[in-house]
Scaffold this motif. Structure first.
Motif, PDB file in Angstrom:
ATOM      1  N   ALA A 133     -22.204  21.976  39.475  1.00  0.00           N
ATOM      2  CA  ALA A 133     -23.726  21.721  40.293  1.00  0.00           C
ATOM      3  C   ALA A 133     -24.691  20.716  40.215  1.00  0.00           C
ATOM      4  O   ALA A 133     -25.015  19.996  39.948  1.00  0.00           O
ATOM      5  CB  ALA A 133     -22.516  22.141  41.677  1.00  0.00           C
ATOM      6  N   ASN A 168     -24.938  17.677  44.543  1.00  0.00           N
ATOM      7  CA  ASN A 168     -26.560  17.490  43.302  1.00  0.00           C
ATOM      8  C   ASN A 168     -26.603  15.945  42.704  1.00  0.00           C
ATOM      9  O   ASN A 168     -27.556  15.361  42.887  1.00  0.00           O
ATOM     10  CB  ASN A 168     -26.233  18.891  42.529  1.00  0.00           C
ATOM     11  CG  ASN A 168     -26.290  20.189  43.301  1.00  0.00           C
ATOM     12  OD1 ASN A 168     -25.522  20.376  43.847  1.00  0.00           O
ATOM     13  ND2 ASN A 168     -26.987  20.542  42.806  1.00  0.00           N
ATOM     14  N   THR A 219     -27.434  22.595  46.536  1.00  0.00           N
ATOM     15  CA  THR A 219     -26.081  22.430  46.626  1.00  0.00           C
ATOM     16  C   THR A 219     -25.591  22.271  48.366  1.00  0.00           C
ATOM     17  O   THR A 219     -25.199  21.541  48.749  1.00  0.00           O
ATOM     18  CB  THR A 219     -25.332  22.979  46.480  1.00  0.00           C
ATOM     19  OG1 THR A 219     -25.931  23.618  44.722  1.00  0.00           O
ATOM     20  CG2 THR A 219     -24.247  23.593  46.029  1.00  0.00           C
TER      21      THR A 219
END
Ligand code: MRU
Length: 320
Positions: free
Chosen positions: A46, A87, A262
């Motif tokens: 991410a 992300n 995140t």
């Protein structure tokens, strides 16, 4: 070594598809090359995807400076190259917001996102190590899933950064990396990173995790996230939910380590997240297959979420 960076007018990444056999650096000059690298998981995880999204917009800003239509189209293609980790779209959108200021401003913004992820990793490593010691004592045996090291951020990592920090403090009694079928991010990438750091570890097949916990061989599960919803539901690599169930059954902590980049408060629960389906080909050549790449771990199975700014004690009713 940085997993992803901007070097002499191009995006440089470590090609994660050929590790651990080969350490190959790819130079990406176009948005098309960058999207292909994201979709093949040459760059993955991410936080690294957030940086890739921002650098992708920096590439687009240079090539399409005089063509707003092509620029919009490129930004949309980058944002949607993979659906699950928040992300990616977030990094691309942050960089895209700087487009009116010109390509240099976009690149500066993308580099700032890279630098923020480096700082976030360092912060999570010490915060997370403190929490593990608080919950498990000073010689924990940990189980981790997927790859959450420097390869998935820029340096250091999320959950694996915590593992590395505990190792540096001399307070780690064992690490099990679950292999992470079908693309083996655990067996290939986590194992490679732990070996480079000199951390002794063993790889287990994914289905062994809950059994090893039941047998008393694991003191905590520690892993990352691709998206954390407003209610604390955790979206992460397929197999995470099984480990959370195993941890709950064994009565051990289930700790999620992820940067604030995140945490997605705009998504109320895991049921609202698009789970990437990577198709059958990655699983088997012999029969049809279903291949969801991520799963949703309900927040009531999570002990704590460690970010670069907070420890959120989900087990005490706290919310992201
Ligand atoms: O499909 P991948 O390899 O990009 O999935 C990555 C993960 O699920 C990681 O666990 C996640 O990104 C956490 S790393 C902060």
């Amino acid at each position: 070594m940085r997993t992803i960076d901007w070097v002499d007018g191009a995006v440089e990444i470590i090609d994660q598809t050929v590790l651990p056999g080969e350490l190959r650096v790819l130079r990406l000059h176009t948005v098309g090359e960058l999207i292909a690298a994201i979709q093949s998981l040459a760059v993955r995880g991410a936080p690294a995807l957030g940086v890739a999204g921002a650098f992708g917009v920096a590439l687009a800003a240079r090539v399409h400076a005089d063509d707003p239509g092509a620029l919009d189209n490129a930004v949309r293609r980058i944002e949607t190259a993979r659906p699950t980790a928040v992300n990616l779209a977030r990094g691309a959108q942050r960089a895209a917001a700087l487009l009116p200021l010109g390509p240099d401003a976009v690149l500066a913004g993308a580099c700032a996102i890279r630098d923020e992820e480096i700082a976030a990793s360092e912060s999570m490593a010490s915060r997370g190590a403190d929490l593990v010691v608080e919950l498990c004592g000073d010689r924990p045996r940990l189980l981790t899933h997927c790859n959450t090291g420097g390869l998935c951020t820029v340096t250091v990592g999320t959950a694996l950064g915590v593992v590395g920090e505990l190792h540096r403090r001399g307070g780690l009694a064992g690490v099990i990396a679950s292999e992470t079928r079908p693309l083996l991010q655990g067996a290939r990438l986590t194992s490679w990173e732990l070996s480079r750091w000199g951390v002794e570890h063993r790889v287990a097949v994914d289905s062994a995790g809950p059994f090893l916990m039941a047998r008393g061989e694991v003191d905590a599960v520690i892993l990352g996230a691709d998206r954390i919803c407003a209610d604390g539901d955790v979206i992460n690599k397929i197999g995470t939910y099984s480990h959370a169930l195993g941890a709950r059954r064994a009565g051990i902590p289930f700790i999620v380590v992820a940067p604030e980049s995140t945490v997605d408060l705009a998504t109320p629960t895991g049921a609202h997240v698009e789970i990437e389906d990577r198709g059958a080909a990655e699983v088997t050549a012999w029969s049809d297959a279903v291949n969801p790449a991520f799963d949703v771990t309900p927040h009531d199975l999570v002990t704590a979420i460690v970010t670069d700014r907070r420890v959120i004690r989900i087990d005490r009713g706290e919310k992201p």
